[in-house]
Design a protein around this motif. Structure first.
Motif, PDB file in Angstrom:
ATOM      1  N   LEU A 168       0.854  -1.177   0.000  1.00  0.00           N
ATOM      2  CA  LEU A 168       0.000   0.000   0.000  1.00  0.00           C
ATOM      3  C   LEU A 168       0.894   1.232   0.000  1.00  0.00           C
ATOM      4  O   LEU A 168       1.733   1.409   0.889  1.00  0.00           O
ATOM      5  CB  LEU A 168      -0.899   0.006   1.247  1.00  0.00           C
ATOM      6  N   CYS A 169       0.736   2.084  -0.997  1.00  0.00           N
ATOM      7  CA  CYS A 169       1.526   3.310  -1.096  1.00  0.00           C
ATOM      8  C   CYS A 169       0.599   4.477  -0.792  1.00  0.00           C
ATOM      9  O   CYS A 169      -0.305   4.785  -1.576  1.00  0.00           O
ATOM     10  CB  CYS A 169       2.138   3.436  -2.485  1.00  0.00           C
ATOM     11  N   ARG A 170       0.854   5.133   0.350  1.00  0.00           N
ATOM     12  CA  ARG A 170      -0.064   6.153   0.840  1.00  0.00           C
ATOM     13  C   ARG A 170       0.311   7.569   0.409  1.00  0.00           C
ATOM     14  O   ARG A 170      -0.511   8.491   0.489  1.00  0.00           O
ATOM     15  CB  ARG A 170      -0.138   6.073   2.367  1.00  0.00           C
ATOM     16  N   HIS A 178       8.722   2.090  -3.257  1.00  0.00           N
ATOM     17  CA  HIS A 178       8.327   0.741  -3.668  1.00  0.00           C
ATOM     18  C   HIS A 178       8.593   0.508  -5.154  1.00  0.00           C
ATOM     19  O   HIS A 178       8.984  -0.594  -5.553  1.00  0.00           O
ATOM     20  CB  HIS A 178       6.856   0.492  -3.344  1.00  0.00           C
ATOM     21  N   THR A 179       8.405   1.527  -5.962  1.00  0.00           N
ATOM     22  CA  THR A 179       8.714   1.397  -7.387  1.00  0.00           C
ATOM     23  C   THR A 179      10.199   1.118  -7.583  1.00  0.00           C
ATOM     24  O   THR A 179      10.586   0.275  -8.401  1.00  0.00           O
ATOM     25  CB  THR A 179       8.318   2.674  -8.141  1.00  0.00           C
ATOM     26  N   HIS A 228       2.026  -3.470   4.342  1.00  0.00           N
ATOM     27  CA  HIS A 228       2.007  -4.804   3.755  1.00  0.00           C
ATOM     28  C   HIS A 228       0.718  -5.530   4.133  1.00  0.00           C
ATOM     29  O   HIS A 228      -0.082  -5.034   4.933  1.00  0.00           O
ATOM     30  CB  HIS A 228       3.238  -5.585   4.191  1.00  0.00           C
ATOM     31  N   PHE A 229       0.527  -6.714   3.545  1.00  0.00           N
ATOM     32  CA  PHE A 229      -0.686  -7.471   3.766  1.00  0.00           C
ATOM     33  C   PHE A 229      -0.326  -8.897   4.201  1.00  0.00           C
ATOM     34  O   PHE A 229      -0.502  -9.861   3.453  1.00  0.00           O
ATOM     35  CB  PHE A 229      -1.550  -7.472   2.503  1.00  0.00           C
ATOM     36  N   VAL A 230       0.201  -8.992   5.423  1.00  0.00           N
ATOM     37  CA  VAL A 230       0.577 -10.286   5.988  1.00  0.00           C
ATOM     38  C   VAL A 230      -0.580 -10.758   6.861  1.00  0.00           C
ATOM     39  O   VAL A 230      -0.990 -10.057   7.789  1.00  0.00           O
ATOM     40  CB  VAL A 230       1.870 -10.178   6.821  1.00  0.00           C
ATOM     41  N   PRO A 231      -1.139 -11.952   6.593  1.00  0.00           N
ATOM     42  CA  PRO A 231      -2.294 -12.416   7.373  1.00  0.00           C
ATOM     43  C   PRO A 231      -1.981 -12.523   8.865  1.00  0.00           C
ATOM     44  O   PRO A 231      -0.894 -12.953   9.261  1.00  0.00           O
ATOM     45  CB  PRO A 231      -2.575 -13.799   6.772  1.00  0.00           C
ATOM     46  N   GLY A 371       7.543  -8.666   4.041  1.00  0.00           N
ATOM     47  CA  GLY A 371       6.231  -8.072   3.835  1.00  0.00           C
ATOM     48  C   GLY A 371       5.286  -8.957   3.056  1.00  0.00           C
ATOM     49  O   GLY A 371       4.336  -8.462   2.444  1.00  0.00           O
ATOM     50  N   ASP A 372       5.526 -10.292   3.072  1.00  0.00           N
ATOM     51  CA  ASP A 372       4.622 -11.202   2.384  1.00  0.00           C
ATOM     52  C   ASP A 372       4.356 -12.429   3.256  1.00  0.00           C
ATOM     53  O   ASP A 372       4.722 -12.455   4.437  1.00  0.00           O
ATOM     54  CB  ASP A 372       5.166 -11.596   1.004  1.00  0.00           C
TER      55      ASP A 372
END
Length: 408
Positions: A168-170, A178-179, A228-231, A371-372
């Motif tokens: 997520l880039c805010r 991130h790029t 990130h989107f780590v469960p 981050g994964d």
């Protein structure tokens, strides 16, 4: 004349569900054989005395040649694989199934689905609810795409799995950082670099498991802190009203139709936003990690066993046997370092309702977060007929487990 054994071929392995596939294949009277670049990384193969062969699994010809050799010893009953070396393994599996005249999905549909941009185009053209999106090949195009969509945005590889490279880039700084990571040599691309820039769809996360043209399980998940989107936790079944369940089911079946995925398993991820369910991703495979275990505990449905039955041409049984709440809580370090200790596992396992407490690494080994999904180093699973009770059980078990990380 002695009948030849039926072999079930597994391309690569999985530290989450590989063992379950090997065990289910044996229960069905099959001889599981794993083809992998490095079979020694899958410790369950030794524990199960399961046959494994070293093969370049990124080469279709090498896999086909090995299957031809195996066919001189066995009747090959079915072939499947895991995402250890990327989503493209499923397209390879589909091609192998077609080559050997075995049940399997359409290879072209699998390849289209593995490319998230192509998948987005197909779903958007069909009128399915998807986030706004753009494809970018360089930093300038990423910046333009983010400006058109509006920050915050999700930036991720167009081909990949397990939330690898997803962020997520805010603001403009995070977008540039991130790029640079994705295009500057830090990210291990499995294909030519293509970046997907998407609208950030906010809302509760839901996961749908399908088999053929049927929705067989709907769960929900919570994640760790952004970007990130780590469960953090996964729960089956999801708490939904009848109307919400019907809407998610209808959109899921719409995805299957327009992506040509009406054969075998699929995994569809949603965010419930102000406009209802919005499709995050469609995976032309069973979900990994603890989801098959949770589905079995919650519904009494062994989706791995039923998947194998479909692969070998048998009739599967997708009927729900019971209704319980099953929860997995994931162990995720909050810093990089060395795992120094794990205590209290036996106490946690002894709690009534706890099904499993498992760590994937041992003390003394490093934990380096990316981050994964690979940030997860363990899990606790619990189940109960009552949802509130299941939540209390999982919390009690987690509190009994003591583990620590010594920062680098």
């Amino acid at each position: 004349m002695q009948r030849r054994r039926k072999a079930f071929i597994l391309i690569e392995g999985s530290r989450s569900n590989g063992l379950l596939y090997v065990q289910a294949a044996k229960q069905l009277g099959l001889h599981p054989i794993t083809l992998a670049v490095d079979p020694t990384q899958y410790d369950y193969l030794v524990a199960e005395s399961s046959e494994a062969i070293k093969v370049d699994t990124e080469s279709f010809n090498a896999l086909m040649d090995e299957c031809l050799r195996l066919r001189s010893r066995f009747d090959i009953a079915g072939i499947t694989g895991f995402t250890g070396r990327g989503e493209s393994v499923y397209a390879t599996v589909a091609k192998l199934c077609r080559h050997f005249g075995l049940p399997g999905p359409n290879p072209a549909s699998i390849e289209e689905c593995c490319d998230k941009f192509t998948q987005r185009q197909l779903l958007a053209h069909a009128g399915a609810p998807v986030p706004a999106y753009r494809l970018a090949a360089n930093s300038a195009e990423v910046e333009i795409a983010a400006a058109e969509i509006g920050l915050p945005v999700i930036v991720k590889p167009a081909v990949g799995n397990g939330s690898s490279g997803v962020r997520l880039c805010r603001d403009a700084k995070e977008l540039a950082e991130h790029t640079t990571y994705l295009l500057g040599g830090g990210y291990p691309w499995v294909a030519s670099p293509k970046i997907l820039v998407e609208e950030f769809a906010e809302g509760p996360f839901f996961e749908v498991v399908t088999m053929g043209n049927a929705v067989v399980a709907v769960g929900e998940a919570d994640f760790g802190p952004p970007p990130h989107f780590v469960p953090w936790q996964s729960t089956f079944p999801a708490q939904l009203t009848e109307e919400e369940h019907e809407r998610i089911t209808n959109v899921s079946l719409m995805c299957l139709r327009h992506l040509g995925l009406g054969w075998g398993p699929a995994n569809i991820e949603f965010r419930w936003t102000e406009r209802g369910p919005v499709i995050m991703e469609v995976n032309a495979r069973l979900p990994g990690w603890t989801t098959p275990r949770l589905a079995q505990l919650a519904y009494g449905l062994d989706i791995i066993r039923e998947h194998i039955k479909i692969l070998i041409g048998d009739e599967c049984d997708l009927r729900t046997k019971h209704s319980r709440t099953a929860i997995a809580r994931f162990v995720v370090p909050d810093c990089d370092g060395t795992l120094t200790q794990i205590n209290g596992v036996s106490r946690a396992v002894a709690v009534p309702g706890v099904v499993e407490v498992k760590f994937y690494i041992k003390p003394g080994l490093p934990c380096i977060r990316k981050g994964d999904y690979l940030d997860i180093i363990g899990h606790v699973i619990a189940a109960s007929p009552d949802r509130t009770r299941a939540e209390a059980i999982i919390q009690r078990a987690v509190n009994l487990v003591d583990w620590s990380i010594a920062p680098f």
